[in-house]
Motif scaffolding. Structure first.
Motif, PDB file in Angstrom:
ATOM      1  N   THR A   5       0.857  -1.196   0.000  1.00 56.14           N
ATOM      2  CA  THR A   5       0.000   0.000   0.000  1.00 56.14           C
ATOM      3  C   THR A   5       0.891   1.243   0.000  1.00 56.14           C
ATOM      4  OG1 THR A   5      -1.561  -1.257   1.328  1.00 56.14           O
ATOM      5  CG2 THR A   5      -1.944   1.111   1.169  1.00 56.14           C
ATOM      6  N   ASP A  40       2.548   4.811   0.768  1.00 58.70           N
ATOM      7  CA  ASP A  40       2.751   5.435   2.080  1.00 58.70           C
ATOM      8  C   ASP A  40       1.695   6.494   2.398  1.00 58.70           C
ATOM      9  OD1 ASP A  40       4.905   3.866   2.627  1.00 58.70           O
ATOM     10  OD2 ASP A  40       6.413   5.354   2.016  1.00 58.70           O
ATOM     11  N   GLY A  41       1.321   7.268   1.398  1.00 60.18           N
ATOM     12  CA  GLY A  41       0.361   8.349   1.648  1.00 60.18           C
ATOM     13  C   GLY A  41      -0.981   7.817   2.129  1.00 60.18           C
ATOM     14  N   VAL A  42      -1.376   6.681   1.584  1.00 61.05           N
ATOM     15  CA  VAL A  42      -2.649   6.071   1.979  1.00 61.05           C
ATOM     16  C   VAL A  42      -2.559   5.570   3.415  1.00 61.05           C
ATOM     17  CG1 VAL A  42      -4.170   4.096   1.541  1.00 61.05           C
ATOM     18  CG2 VAL A  42      -3.338   5.486  -0.366  1.00 61.05           C
ATOM     19  N   SER A  63      -0.527   6.663   5.708  1.00 64.24           N
ATOM     20  CA  SER A  63      -0.447   7.843   6.586  1.00 64.24           C
ATOM     21  C   SER A  63      -1.828   8.421   6.836  1.00 64.24           C
ATOM     22  CB  SER A  63       0.421   8.939   5.961  1.00 64.24           C
ATOM     23  OG  SER A  63       1.715   8.459   5.744  1.00 64.24           O
ATOM     24  N   HIS A  64      -2.626   8.477   5.809  1.00 69.47           N
ATOM     25  CA  HIS A  64      -3.994   8.995   5.955  1.00 69.47           C
ATOM     26  C   HIS A  64      -4.772   8.123   6.944  1.00 69.47           C
ATOM     27  CE1 HIS A  64      -7.944  10.581   4.977  1.00 69.47           C
ATOM     28  NE2 HIS A  64      -8.348   9.337   4.775  1.00 69.47           N
ATOM     29  N   ARG A  65      -4.607   6.799   6.822  1.00 69.52           N
ATOM     30  CA  ARG A  65      -5.336   5.897   7.748  1.00 69.52           C
ATOM     31  C   ARG A  65      -4.804   6.026   9.173  1.00 69.52           C
ATOM     32  NH1 ARG A  65      -5.614   1.368   3.126  1.00 69.52           N
ATOM     33  NH2 ARG A  65      -7.111   2.594   1.919  1.00 69.52           N
ATOM     34  N   ARG A  66      -3.485   6.183   9.296  1.00 76.23           N
ATOM     35  CA  ARG A  66      -2.929   6.350  10.653  1.00 76.23           C
ATOM     36  C   ARG A  66      -3.446   7.633  11.306  1.00 76.23           C
ATOM     37  NH1 ARG A  66       2.237   5.125   8.267  1.00 76.23           N
ATOM     38  NH2 ARG A  66       2.133   2.852   8.090  1.00 76.23           N
ATOM     39  N   ALA A  67      -3.701   8.629  10.490  1.00 74.44           N
ATOM     40  CA  ALA A  67      -4.201   9.907  11.029  1.00 74.44           C
ATOM     41  C   ALA A  67      -5.610   9.766  11.617  1.00 74.44           C
ATOM     42  CB  ALA A  67      -4.187  10.972   9.937  1.00 74.44           C
ATOM     43  N   LEU A  68      -6.276   8.661  11.312  1.00 74.07           N
ATOM     44  CA  LEU A  68      -7.618   8.422  11.862  1.00 74.07           C
ATOM     45  C   LEU A  68      -7.579   7.761  13.239  1.00 74.07           C
ATOM     46  CD1 LEU A  68      -9.337   7.005   8.622  1.00 74.07           C
ATOM     47  CD2 LEU A  68      -9.606   9.303   9.577  1.00 74.07           C
TER      48      LEU A  68
END
Lengths: 143, 143
Positions: free
Chosen positions: B116, B118-120, B122-127
């Motif tokens: 997957t 990295d940007g995707v 990172s976006h999920r980790r931000a949740l």
């Protein structure tokens, strides 16, 4: 019924029990005699899409099949899984696991680590008539 | 407590909720932000080793965490599994799955089919802060 959903169109295995809400099927898996599925009849995707009383009904059936599997097959461990990535129609996998099975101690979806000897698999297959009877008895009694 | 059982000796992850019976932990899995486990505190092996009311309590918590995961992460699918071949202490894996995750549509225990971006991830980790709050809110409300 949803078009092109194989669990709407087909039974998903040999039916051991069926009522209006759900069915229990025996899966034909050469490495895993006793592999069962509990399938919700209506096309629902996730557990939390079900009403709370329906979740209880479904999990009660899962536990009844687990009890039948333990009674007849006496596995090292029971594995339960509700995945549905490929077929998003609510169904539970129930897999009796043994220390000499093809993937133990890994999940059955990991690469195989051995081939179980034929005699052992034959012995487990010979338990299937008793398993069919036990599943029917356990699930019918309380549903 | 059972000697040498890692779920008797350790929390099993970052604790999001804990009461006398069970705990919910967030798992640190680089590929699966939001991967949670619901762990029964006592050393019990199978669902059917629990009293029926305890099975209901445990599955209610599993469904509450599923609801929190869906609300915050909006995954393509939720995967639930109770395996325990390596650690036979009753625990449920709850994994939010996405069509671009490392294994989709296969189970997370199968060989990976992609990385997957990295940007995707990172976006999920931000949740995760919102997920922590949602799990606490969902599980605390009804237990």
């Amino acid at each position: 019924m949803t078009a092109a959903c194989e669990l709407c169109e087909e039974s998903g295995g040999e039916i051991l029990f069926r009522n209006e809400q759900l069915r229990v099927v025996l899966v034909a898996d050469a490495n895993y005699p006793g592999f069962c599925r509990v399938i919700w009849n209506a096309h629902v995707k996730e557990m939390t899409d079900l009403a709370i009383e329906d979740r209880s009904t479904l999990m009660r059936a899962v536990c009844q099949v687990e009890a039948a599997l333990r009674e007849v097959m006496q596995p090292e461990k029971i594995n339960l899984a509700c995945l549905g990535n490929m077929v998003p129609h609510l169904h539970w996998h129930l897999i009796p696991r043994f220390s000499d099975d093809a993937h133990f101690p890994h999940p059955v979806w990991a690469p195989a680590v051995r081939q179980t000897v034929d005699g052992v698999l034959s012995h487990r297959r010979a338990l299937l008539p008793a398993l069919r009877a036990a599943v029917t008895r356990h699930v019918s009694c309380a549903s």
